[in-house]
Design a protein around this motif. Structure first.
Motif, PDB file in Angstrom:
ATOM      1  N   PRO A 165      52.712  49.889  44.723  1.00  0.00           N
ATOM      2  CA  PRO A 165      51.858  50.870  45.412  1.00  0.00           C
ATOM      3  C   PRO A 165      52.389  51.154  46.812  1.00  0.00           C
ATOM      4  CG  PRO A 165      50.556  49.151  44.393  1.00  0.00           C
ATOM      5  CD  PRO A 165      51.968  48.703  44.304  1.00  0.00           C
ATOM      6  N   TYR A 166      52.131  52.347  47.312  1.00  0.00           N
ATOM      7  CA  TYR A 166      52.617  52.754  48.612  1.00  0.00           C
ATOM      8  C   TYR A 166      51.551  52.543  49.675  1.00  0.00           C
ATOM      9  CZ  TYR A 166      54.634  55.642  52.301  1.00  0.00           C
ATOM     10  OH  TYR A 166      55.148  56.085  53.502  1.00  0.00           O
ATOM     11  N   LEU A 167      51.650  51.408  50.376  1.00  0.00           N
ATOM     12  CA  LEU A 167      50.788  51.094  51.528  1.00  0.00           C
ATOM     13  C   LEU A 167      49.305  51.373  51.276  1.00  0.00           C
ATOM     14  CD1 LEU A 167      53.056  52.601  54.339  1.00  0.00           C
ATOM     15  CD2 LEU A 167      53.087  50.303  53.387  1.00  0.00           C
ATOM     16  N   PRO A 168      48.691  50.702  50.316  1.00  0.00           N
ATOM     17  CA  PRO A 168      47.276  50.959  50.043  1.00  0.00           C
ATOM     18  C   PRO A 168      46.341  50.259  51.018  1.00  0.00           C
ATOM     19  CG  PRO A 168      48.080  49.275  48.561  1.00  0.00           C
ATOM     20  CD  PRO A 168      49.273  49.732  49.387  1.00  0.00           C
ATOM     21  N   HIS A 169      46.853  49.373  51.868  1.00  0.00           N
ATOM     22  CA  HIS A 169      45.986  48.615  52.766  1.00  0.00           C
ATOM     23  C   HIS A 169      45.411  49.520  53.852  1.00  0.00           C
ATOM     24  CE1 HIS A 169      44.859  45.477  55.740  1.00  0.00           C
ATOM     25  NE2 HIS A 169      44.677  44.736  54.654  1.00  0.00           N
ATOM     26  N   SER A 170      44.127  49.340  54.155  1.00  0.00           N
ATOM     27  CA  SER A 170      43.456  50.226  55.097  1.00  0.00           C
ATOM     28  C   SER A 170      43.957  50.054  56.525  1.00  0.00           C
ATOM     29  CB  SER A 170      41.942  49.981  55.046  1.00  0.00           C
ATOM     30  OG  SER A 170      41.648  48.630  55.387  1.00  0.00           O
ATOM     31  N   ARG A 171      44.524  48.869  56.830  1.00  0.00           N
ATOM     32  CA  ARG A 171      45.045  48.643  58.168  1.00  0.00           C
ATOM     33  C   ARG A 171      46.512  48.214  58.086  1.00  0.00           C
ATOM     34  NH1 ARG A 171      41.301  44.819  61.540  1.00  0.00           N
ATOM     35  NH2 ARG A 171      41.412  43.540  59.663  1.00  0.00           N
ATOM     36  N   ALA A 172      47.279  48.998  57.352  1.00  0.00           N
ATOM     37  CA  ALA A 172      48.673  48.636  57.094  1.00  0.00           C
ATOM     38  C   ALA A 172      49.482  48.551  58.375  1.00  0.00           C
ATOM     39  CB  ALA A 172      49.305  49.646  56.132  1.00  0.00           C
ATOM     40  N   LEU A 173      49.298  49.492  59.289  1.00  0.00           N
ATOM     41  CA  LEU A 173      50.093  49.490  60.518  1.00  0.00           C
ATOM     42  C   LEU A 173      49.838  48.223  61.325  1.00  0.00           C
ATOM     43  CD1 LEU A 173      52.042  50.857  62.431  1.00  0.00           C
ATOM     44  CD2 LEU A 173      50.110  52.082  63.445  1.00  0.00           C
ATOM     45  N   ARG A 174      48.583  47.809  61.436  1.00  0.00           N
ATOM     46  CA  ARG A 174      48.259  46.590  62.183  1.00  0.00           C
ATOM     47  C   ARG A 174      48.903  45.375  61.524  1.00  0.00           C
ATOM     48  NH1 ARG A 174      44.714  44.332  65.787  1.00  0.00           N
ATOM     49  NH2 ARG A 174      44.034  42.202  65.325  1.00  0.00           N
TER      50      ARG A 174
END
Length: 295
Positions: free
Chosen positions: A80-89
């Motif tokens: 999956p392509y960056l599904p995390h809600s706070r991926a940048l953090r």
């Protein structure tokens, strides 16, 4: 979180219908599987066709799709392509880890790997794991003495015989590589799901490797594969059969112990990655949670 792994070993067409994976084989056999039940799909045959709509749904449902080469060994994975809600953090915290923090994390990983190797070895040669337990207690930050490597040399000879090497082209190594690849893909899936960048490892740093962090985290789980291969080793045969591969894929549902109790490997991987996330988030010492192989 999905709980089912699927191996496609016969010619088939895979598509999506009513939010389910639709499998249609040339023999006329059809089957449907709920997407939310899936964790890993392995395309072992080169004669499998898959629709772009299904690829998209697999990514949406956080399913790792593994491709295989002409020898039927895993060689790629769709995540999956960056599904995390706070991926940048999560990425920022990961990249901000200091060298001492990485070294302490690697020390912890190596210690648990050695302990698990000792447990695995004791199943087949009672008492033979004592050396590995002793080595685990002597690992220093960053493992500058390479006790991991020394332990591996002792471990594999004791487990598979004096003539065994990891470079041999035989059934044992084929089975080990297959099992490692399945678990590695599951770890990479979880890392991406939690916003990590798998290419940036704690210890592994091969510039040609997109999954250095997965290769760090798999270390304590390798002995789980080793134990199954040792128990089922088949002499005089170099190629894996479908039953071998299915058994190795089922290791994702084997039980291990974590701080929260006994759970299967897929769930344990989530706990591992979550503990790494807490480690990255905190400036104060945080205990990393690695799987303990059950004796």
């Amino acid at each position: 979180m999905g709980w089912r792994s699927v191996i496609i070993s016969q010619p088939a067409r895979l598509s999506v219908k009513n939010r389910q994976l639709l499998l249609e084989q040339e023999t006329g056999v059809t089957a449907t599987l709920p997407l939310e039940d899936l964790s890993v799909v392995v395309l072992e045959t080169p004669r499998a066709m898959i629709t772009s709509a299904l690829l998209s749904e697999l990514a949406t449902h956080d399913v790792a799709l593994i491709t295989c080469d002409e020898t039927h060994h895993p060689n790629g994975v769709l995540l999956p392509y960056l599904p995390h809600s706070r991926a940048l953090r999560a990425m920022q915290k990961q990249l901000a880890l200091t060298v001492p923090q990485k070294k302490r994390a690697w020390q912890s990983i190596v210690q648990q790997k050695l302990r698990n190797q000792g447990e695995c070895l004791n199943r087949f040669l009672p008492g033979a794991g004592r050396f590995l337990f002793d080595q685990a207690e002597r690992v220093r930050s960053g493992d500058p003495d390479n006790r991991e490597g020394g332990g591996a040399r002792y471990y594999f000879v004791e487990l598979f015989g004096r003539d065994f090497t990891r470079e041999q082209d035989d059934w044992i190594n084929a089975a080990l590589n297959y099992g490692y690849a399945i678990i590695r893909a599951a770890i990479a899936r979880s890392l991406v799901g939690h916003g990590f960048l798998p290419a940036f490892g704690l210890h592994h740093k091969n510039q040609l490797n997109a999954f250095n962090l997965a290769d760090d985290l798999i270390e304590p789980l390798r002995p789980l594969v080793d134990g199954l291969v040792r128990a089922q080793v088949r002499q005089g045969c170099d190629a894996l059969i479908t039953a071998d591969k299915a058994g190795l894929a089922q290791l994702l549902y084997a039980d291990v112990r974590m701080n929260a109790g006994v759970m299967n490997v897929l769930t344990a991987i989530e706990h591992m990655v979550e503990s790494l996330g807490r480690y990255c988030e905190n400036t104060m010492p945080v205990e990393l949670d690695w799987p303990i192989i059950l004796s």
